[in-house]
Design an enzyme around this catalytic site. Structure first.
Site, PDB file in Angstrom:
ATOM      1  N   ASN A  31       3.865   1.978   2.236  1.00  0.00           N
ATOM      2  CA  ASN A  31       3.783   0.777   1.405  1.00  0.00           C
ATOM      3  C   ASN A  31       4.817   0.772   0.276  1.00  0.00           C
ATOM      4  OD1 ASN A  31       0.518   1.395   2.057  1.00  0.00           O
ATOM      5  ND2 ASN A  31       1.297  -0.647   2.524  1.00  0.00           N
ATOM      6  N   HIS A  59       2.605   0.064   9.008  1.00  0.00           N
ATOM      7  CA  HIS A  59       3.726  -0.730   8.491  1.00  0.00           C
ATOM      8  C   HIS A  59       5.088  -0.053   8.688  1.00  0.00           C
ATOM      9  CE1 HIS A  59       1.093  -3.709   6.894  1.00  0.00           C
ATOM     10  NE2 HIS A  59       0.541  -2.914   6.004  1.00  0.00           N
ATOM     11  N   HIS A 142      -3.975   8.039   9.774  1.00  0.00           N
ATOM     12  CA  HIS A 142      -3.829   6.724   9.155  1.00  0.00           C
ATOM     13  C   HIS A 142      -4.755   5.772   9.905  1.00  0.00           C
ATOM     14  CE1 HIS A 142      -1.507   4.205   6.438  1.00  0.00           C
ATOM     15  NE2 HIS A 142      -1.598   3.256   7.361  1.00  0.00           N
ATOM     16  N   HIS A 169      -6.563   2.706   1.058  1.00  0.00           N
ATOM     17  CA  HIS A 169      -6.182   2.629  -0.357  1.00  0.00           C
ATOM     18  C   HIS A 169      -7.370   2.855  -1.297  1.00  0.00           C
ATOM     19  CE1 HIS A 169      -2.209   0.174   0.382  1.00  0.00           C
ATOM     20  NE2 HIS A 169      -2.468   1.039   1.362  1.00  0.00           N
TER      21      HIS A 169
HETATM   22 FE   FE2 Z   1      -1.637   1.265   6.558  1.00  0.00          FE
END
Ligand code: FE2
Length: 250
Positions: A31, A59, A142, A169
Site C-alpha cells: 500500500n 495490490h 496476506h 490493516h
Molecule cells: Fe492487501
C-alpha cells in the site's frame, strides 16, 4: 500505507529496531504508492529505511513499473501463489544483522482475493525449500479471512518460526506461540493513518459504501501509528516469544 506510513518508517524504523533489539525486519509494502501498489523507487526507499525484505499482496500489480523490478529483486517478493507466468518470486533468504539466514515466504489467501492457486497447494513445498537453507522462517499470509490465517498458522506449527497475517490493516490481539514452537498473529495491523477507514479518508470510504458510487480514494493523514510484531526465536528457529508492536508517530 501511503506517504504517512512511509514517513513514519523512514524516520522511526532504525531507532525502533535498536530499541526493540530487532536484528531482522520484514515490511509489507503493497500500500506504499498512494495507498495501492508499490514502485521501484518507493521499494528502494523502504529498504534503505531499514526493511530487510518487503512482502506484497493483492495490490502487487497496481503499478506496472514494479513488474520488471520484481523479476530481479531478491529483497522484494510477492505472493508465491500468483500465476507462475507472473514476474517475481514468493520466497527469499536474507541475512539478519548477526549473519543468521532468514527465509521469508509470502502467500495470499482466497477469500475476496484471486490467487492463481490456493496457498495450501504451494506452502509445503515452499517451506521445504526454505528449510533446506535455514530453520528461521517467516511466512506473511496476506489474507482477508481470519479463519484462513489461523488455519495456516496451525498447519505450519513446528515447521516455521512465525506466521504473520497482513491485509486487513487492523491489528489482532491473538499473538501467541503455538505448541509446536511457531509464533503467530492473525494480523499485524497497519503502519499508517488510523484516523481513517483502514487508511483511506473516512468520508470517502463512507460515501462509497452509502451510495455505491465510485470515489477516488485518498490516503488519510491523522493518527499515524507503526504497527507490527516482534518475534524472538532460538537458533533452531523455534519461536520463544511474540509481542505486538504499536507505536504512535510522531
Ligand atoms: Fe492487501
Amino acid at each position: 500505507m501511503g506517504a504517512p506510513g512511509r514517513r513514519a518508517v523512514e524516520e522511526r524504523l532504525r531507532g525502533l529496531r535498536e530499541e526493540l533489539g530487532a536484528s531482522f525486519c520484514v515490511v509489507n509494502g503493497e500500500n506504499l504508492a498512494d495507498g495501492v501498489g508499490i514502485t521501484p523507487k518507493l521499494a528502494t526507499r523502504l529498504l534503505a529505511a531499514g526493511a530487510d525484505v518487503i512482502t506484497l499482496g493483492n495490490h502487487t500489480w497496481r503499478r506496472s513499473e514494479i513488474n520488471s523490478y520484481l523479476e530481479t529483486s531478491e529483497r522484494v517478493i510477492r505472493p508465491a501463489n500468483f500465476s507462475k507466468f507472473a514476474p517475481g518470486r514468493g520466497l527469499t533468504v536474507a541475512a539478519a544483522e548477526d549473519g543468521t539466514k532468514v527465509a521469508v515466504i509470502n502467500v495470499m489467501g482466497s477469500l475476496f482475493l484471486s490467487p492463481a492457486v490456493a496457498m495450501f497447494e504451494v506452502i509445503d513445498e515452499l517451506v521445504e525449500e526454505a528449510r533446506a537453507q535455514t530453520p528461521v522462517i517467516l511466512v506473511d499470509v496476506h489474507a482477508e479471512a481470519t479463519s484462513e490465517k489461523v488455519a495456516i498458522s496451525r498447519w505450519l506449527d513446528g515447521r516455521v518460526t512465525v506466521v504473520v497475517g497482513t491485509h486487513t490493516h487492523v491489528q489482532t490481539s491473538d499473538a501467541r506461540v503455538q505448541p509446536g514452537g511457531t509464533a503467530a498473529i492473525t494480523d499485524v495491523g497497519m503502519t499508517g493513518p488510523h484516523d481513517s477507514v483502514i487508511g483511506v479518508k473516512g468520508d470517502q470510504a463512507i460515501y462509497r459504501m452509502r451510495t455505491g458510487l465510485p470515489v477516488r480514494f485518498e490516503t488519510a493523514e491523522g493518527g499515524v501509528r507503526i504497527e507490527g510484531a516482534l518475534v524472538e526465536c532460538d537458533e533452531s528457529g523455534r519461536a520463544t516469544a511474540i509481542e505486538p508492536v504499536r507505536v504512535a508517530y510522531p
